[in-house]
Structures are given as structure tokens and as C-alpha cells.
Design a protein around this motif. Sequence first.
Motif, PDB file in Angstrom:
ATOM      1  N   ARG A 130     -99.920   2.764  -2.806  1.00 52.99           N
ATOM      2  CA  ARG A 130     -98.774   2.915  -1.909  1.00 52.99           C
ATOM      3  C   ARG A 130     -97.899   4.101  -2.278  1.00 52.99           C
ATOM      4  O   ARG A 130     -97.020   4.494  -1.503  1.00 52.99           O
ATOM      5  CB  ARG A 130     -97.928   1.633  -1.908  1.00 52.99           C
ATOM      6  CG  ARG A 130     -97.378   1.226  -3.259  1.00 52.99           C
ATOM      7  CD  ARG A 130     -96.776  -0.186  -3.183  1.00 52.99           C
ATOM      8  NE  ARG A 130     -96.188  -0.642  -4.431  1.00 52.99           N
ATOM      9  CZ  ARG A 130     -96.879  -1.178  -5.425  1.00 52.99           C
ATOM     10  NH1 ARG A 130     -98.190  -1.322  -5.311  1.00 52.99           N
ATOM     11  NH2 ARG A 130     -96.283  -1.572  -6.537  1.00 52.99           N
ATOM     12  N   LYS A 189    -101.591  -9.179  -3.213  1.00 56.36           N
ATOM     13  CA  LYS A 189    -100.167  -9.451  -3.434  1.00 56.36           C
ATOM     14  C   LYS A 189     -99.921  -9.881  -4.873  1.00 56.36           C
ATOM     15  O   LYS A 189     -98.967  -9.440  -5.521  1.00 56.36           O
ATOM     16  CB  LYS A 189     -99.683 -10.533  -2.475  1.00 56.36           C
ATOM     17  CG  LYS A 189     -98.193 -10.858  -2.575  1.00 56.36           C
ATOM     18  CD  LYS A 189     -97.796 -11.912  -1.554  1.00 56.36           C
ATOM     19  CE  LYS A 189     -96.288 -12.113  -1.537  1.00 56.36           C
ATOM     20  NZ  LYS A 189     -95.734 -12.525  -2.845  1.00 56.36           N
ATOM     21  N   TRP A 242    -102.008  -1.118  -0.610  1.00 58.41           N
ATOM     22  CA  TRP A 242    -100.974  -1.675  -1.483  1.00 58.41           C
ATOM     23  C   TRP A 242    -101.070  -1.040  -2.872  1.00 58.41           C
ATOM     24  O   TRP A 242    -100.072  -0.671  -3.483  1.00 58.41           O
ATOM     25  CB  TRP A 242    -101.168  -3.191  -1.598  1.00 58.41           C
ATOM     26  CG  TRP A 242     -99.906  -3.937  -1.885  1.00 58.41           C
ATOM     27  CD1 TRP A 242     -98.829  -3.507  -2.611  1.00 58.41           C
ATOM     28  CD2 TRP A 242     -99.567  -5.247  -1.437  1.00 58.41           C
ATOM     29  NE1 TRP A 242     -97.862  -4.463  -2.653  1.00 58.41           N
ATOM     30  CE2 TRP A 242     -98.288  -5.543  -1.937  1.00 58.41           C
ATOM     31  CE3 TRP A 242    -100.241  -6.200  -0.673  1.00 58.41           C
ATOM     32  CZ2 TRP A 242     -97.672  -6.766  -1.705  1.00 58.41           C
ATOM     33  CZ3 TRP A 242     -99.626  -7.410  -0.443  1.00 58.41           C
ATOM     34  CH2 TRP A 242     -98.354  -7.696  -0.943  1.00 58.41           C
ATOM     35  N   THR A 285    -100.929 -16.681  -8.358  1.00 56.58           N
ATOM     36  CA  THR A 285    -101.178 -16.212  -6.994  1.00 56.58           C
ATOM     37  C   THR A 285    -102.621 -15.791  -6.813  1.00 56.58           C
ATOM     38  O   THR A 285    -103.262 -16.087  -5.792  1.00 56.58           O
ATOM     39  CB  THR A 285    -100.234 -15.039  -6.659  1.00 56.58           C
ATOM     40  OG1 THR A 285     -98.875 -15.460  -6.802  1.00 56.58           O
ATOM     41  CG2 THR A 285    -100.463 -14.562  -5.235  1.00 56.58           C
ATOM     42  N   TYR A 293    -100.284  -6.585  -7.128  1.00 56.46           N
ATOM     43  CA  TYR A 293     -99.426  -5.403  -7.043  1.00 56.46           C
ATOM     44  C   TYR A 293     -97.984  -5.682  -6.631  1.00 56.46           C
ATOM     45  O   TYR A 293     -97.133  -4.809  -6.783  1.00 56.46           O
ATOM     46  CB  TYR A 293    -100.037  -4.398  -6.055  1.00 56.46           C
ATOM     47  CG  TYR A 293    -101.486  -4.111  -6.341  1.00 56.46           C
ATOM     48  CD1 TYR A 293    -101.877  -3.525  -7.544  1.00 56.46           C
ATOM     49  CD2 TYR A 293    -102.481  -4.445  -5.426  1.00 56.46           C
ATOM     50  CE1 TYR A 293    -103.205  -3.281  -7.821  1.00 56.46           C
ATOM     51  CE2 TYR A 293    -103.816  -4.194  -5.688  1.00 56.46           C
ATOM     52  CZ  TYR A 293    -104.169  -3.622  -6.887  1.00 56.46           C
ATOM     53  OH  TYR A 293    -105.488  -3.382  -7.166  1.00 56.46           O
ATOM     54  N   SER A 294     -97.711  -6.863  -6.086  1.00 54.23           N
ATOM     55  CA  SER A 294     -96.338  -7.164  -5.671  1.00 54.23           C
ATOM     56  C   SER A 294     -95.420  -7.217  -6.897  1.00 54.23           C
ATOM     57  O   SER A 294     -95.733  -7.837  -7.911  1.00 54.23           O
ATOM     58  CB  SER A 294     -96.300  -8.505  -4.943  1.00 54.23           C
ATOM     59  OG  SER A 294     -94.977  -8.816  -4.554  1.00 54.23           O
ATOM     60  N   GLY A 295     -94.288  -6.558  -6.768  1.00 51.35           N
ATOM     61  CA  GLY A 295     -93.331  -6.550  -7.857  1.00 51.35           C
ATOM     62  C   GLY A 295     -93.644  -5.562  -8.957  1.00 51.35           C
ATOM     63  O   GLY A 295     -92.888  -5.447  -9.927  1.00 51.35           O
TER      64      GLY A 295
END
Length: 527
Positions: A167, A67, A164, A21, A70-72
Amino acid sequence: MSTIQRNMSLTGDASNYLNPTQKIATVIGLAGLGIIVFSLFHEFANQALWLTLSLLAIGGGIVLFAKGSYSGKLEGIKNHGVWIKSISSRGFWGWVAGISLTGFYVILYFYEGLLGANPDGNTGIVGLFDPLSRFLSGNPASQWFVYGTLYTVAILAFGIKFIWKYRHNRYEQLRTVSVMFFQTAFAFLIPELMARLNSDSFSLPYNDLKNMWPLNYYAFDGWRVDQFINAETIGIAFLVFAVLSVFVISPILTYKYGKRWYCSWVCGCGGLAETAGDSFRQLSDKRMVAWKVERWVIHSVLVFSVVMTTAVVSTYLGYDSEKYWLTKDMFLIGVAVFLGLLFAVIWYYKREELAKDARYGAIGYLVIVLGLIAIHYFSNNQLFLFEAGDLRSFYGFLIGAVFSGVIGTGFYPIFGNRVWCRMGCPMAGILGIQQRLFSKFRITTNGGQCISCGNCSTYCEMGIDVRSYAQKGENIVRASCVGCGICSAVCPRGVLKLENGPLEGRIDGNQVLLGNDVDLMSLVNEK
């Protein structure tokens, strides 16, 4: 044949490699930048379309990269390999980024023609931004409009990344939304839209509503004051607001909330440092020598700013009291008296809070400023420093361009994200003095809970050794602290807390740590 894993980390592999990503996001973002660079060599048929694609690609690439980062992942702050990745540890890519940013600022400030800025018709990068500029203000773009647009996009996109990442912390989210709002509305959109009010008979100068003196070093230049006066009611209102901001609004807010109200919630320089510069905050110099240099440099810039402004204002004041309600002599005497009284008040009430070198420095700076004013006054206003434009031009070049732009932002990947705020910003200097001596803001510590992990000191962008305070349970009251709250956000034990309030009634952490007999219940019952 299997490879040998030499990483002995108990918390997993802080890899220096990008995940899929992040790689896609990097390509998208670079493609957006590529469109802007390519416009130097090719004029697009549909500039509005290509500019839109470019800005969306840059902003979208940054958000997509966030994303991927930091996503997941679990909430909370981790090191994320900041001392391993080349870009954030003064490695090869860090130097490439620093040199590239510095080169861009040099061209922006001193060689705008290379960007395509031309009074007879823009070309290149500046020409690419013409459609957006005409849509907002009705005027063709300039190199400063290009800069303002990219500046705003960076704060918005990196602001989303910042939110993000942090958060888990509401304070960080709120102040990031604040700087995103003030930059977009008050520094970019509103000033551009204000230009539409201008006509052949009415002209309102471009005005960043959140930018005040001395950060806005041309705030009280003669030509600017004339523009405000000529704009009649609304212009006078802006001029009065500028004066009130310096002498009333700013001191009150700093007293109540510390310098963070401006440096971390409003200021565009601070906004870019907190968002786009977040990956480099750990690079700030924590050595004692850096702190000593910082104090002398930033207060020297502040004194320079005061002298320069006094000089500039005095050049457009007259001597005839029948024509001018404020004559040049009255102004110079007034400045001298004001500075003398201010020094006397600080010396009488707060002298014990000043270190020995700070006392000597304050006396020295006051003598220099009053001496220059006196020489100018008694020499029939012939002091060369006070000639119109000379000192102002030198200050604008050295401080406004080289320090704040080329060095302050271009050197993010080398010296950290707050070099300008630490060493050069006169606004930070003024607010820092108020915060150190008169403000209710401080960071309180619970020394008994500190495990000396060092996260707070590592991520302090202002170079403060926060851990040394936390270990002793000592309140942090520093002129340089911008109240960003990152030290509190990265603390795994909740040791640090940002507070506004008096010291009376607080538990003395030093007494507790020393094992002295402290009657804690009596302090609790007094509240």
C-alpha cells in the motif's frame, strides 16, 4: 517459570505462528475449499447457494488473512518471516501446498471425469459450478469453467492482499488493479457472456481477448480460423485483431514500455503469479546456472512454437493459386523470408549487444527453422512434423498443459512463482527479445545510495541479481525482467527506478563510482 528468548533479532520476533485473525481466516478459507471437495461425494440440493458460500468463504478467508497480516502495521516492506514460515521456505507445508496444487492440475488436465465432468450431465465439483455457468453463458459448466472461476477468485482475493501489503507503492497498486480487471473482464466474464450470442445459425468461438499468440498456441489453428470466418463480421474483426496484436500492437507497446505492459499488467499467468504467488517470489533460483538454463529453455520453446504454428497453418492451405490468395508454398516461403530478414536486421544493428553464446544460439535456431521449412518445401510437403495435428497435440500436451499448468503453477511453493514465465512462456520469450534489443524500458540505479542490503535480489521473482547492478550504478536491461517493480518497492534507499526513455543524456553511474571526472552540470544543462 519463564522461557528463554533465543531470538536475537533487533527488529522483533518474526514469528512462525498465526495470530488469532489469521487462524480464523484460515478456518473460513478451508471451509470454503471443503464445500467444493465435499461436492465430490454429495450432491447439494441447492447448488447455487453452496457454491456462493464456498466462493465467498475462500475469497473472504484470504482477505481476512491479509487483514491479520498487515492491519495496524506500518507501511513498507518487511521480510515477515518468509524464510522462517514453513509455507514460504520449502518447509513441510510448502511441500504439501505444492503437491496439492500439482495434483489438482494433473486431475484438471488429464482426469476431468474425477471432477464430475460428463457430457450427459455434470456431477461432483463441475456440477456444483453449473448454476454459475448457466447464469453467465447459458451452458453447463466444464472443468475449464471451474478452473477459470477459481483462477479469477484467487487473483481478486490475493490481489486485495497484495494491494494491502504494498500500500506504500502506487505503481504496485495500479498494476495489481489492472491484472484483476483484465482477468475478471477479458478472460472470464466477457468470453462467457459472448457465448449468449451463439445460436443455431451463428457461432462465435470462446475467446480470451487478452490472450495472444504464441501464448495462445491454438490462435491460428484451422478449426479456429474457420470459426472466426464463419462468424462473419465480428469473427473477422477478432481474427484481424489477433494478427495485429502479434505484429503491430505488441511490438509498439513493448518498445515504449517493455514487456511489463503485458507480463505485469495484463497477462493472467503473470497476474496469478504476482498475487497468489507473491509469498513465494523469494524462492526463485538466482544462480548463474539457472540463468543459463532459462535462456536456452525459453528460446527453445519459442522456436518450437514458431515451427508448430507454421506447420499447423500450412496444413489447411492449398496449392491452387486460383482458389487461394495465400498458397501453402507462398506461406512457407514468406515465413522463411520474414525470419531471415528479421535476423538480418537484428544482426546488423544489434549484434554487439548479443553475447557470444546468444549469437551462436540465434544462428543455430534460425538454421533449424529454415532447414525444416526447406526440407518440407522441397520434399513435396511430406515432412512428418508438418502433418496436421501431430506437432500441435504434442506441443499442447508438453507446453500448454504439463509446463504451464502442472509445473508452472503447481510448483509455486517449491521453485518460486514465475517458473513458467522464466523457463517456458513463448510470449515472454518474444517480448524479452524485443525488450533487450529495442525497448526504451530499463531500471535505472543510483549506485552511490546502495547499501547492499540485498532486498532487491531476494525478492526478484525472475532470478535477477539486481544488487550486482545497483552496486555498480548500472542500468538493468534484461530480457527476463517483467517490470514488476518489486525490487524498487522493497529498496530502503530509493536506488532503483523504472523508466522509459533513451540512454542519451543519462549519467554513467560506473564513471561516478570509479571517481572519473564527470561533468554532471553539462549533462543537466543539455536537458
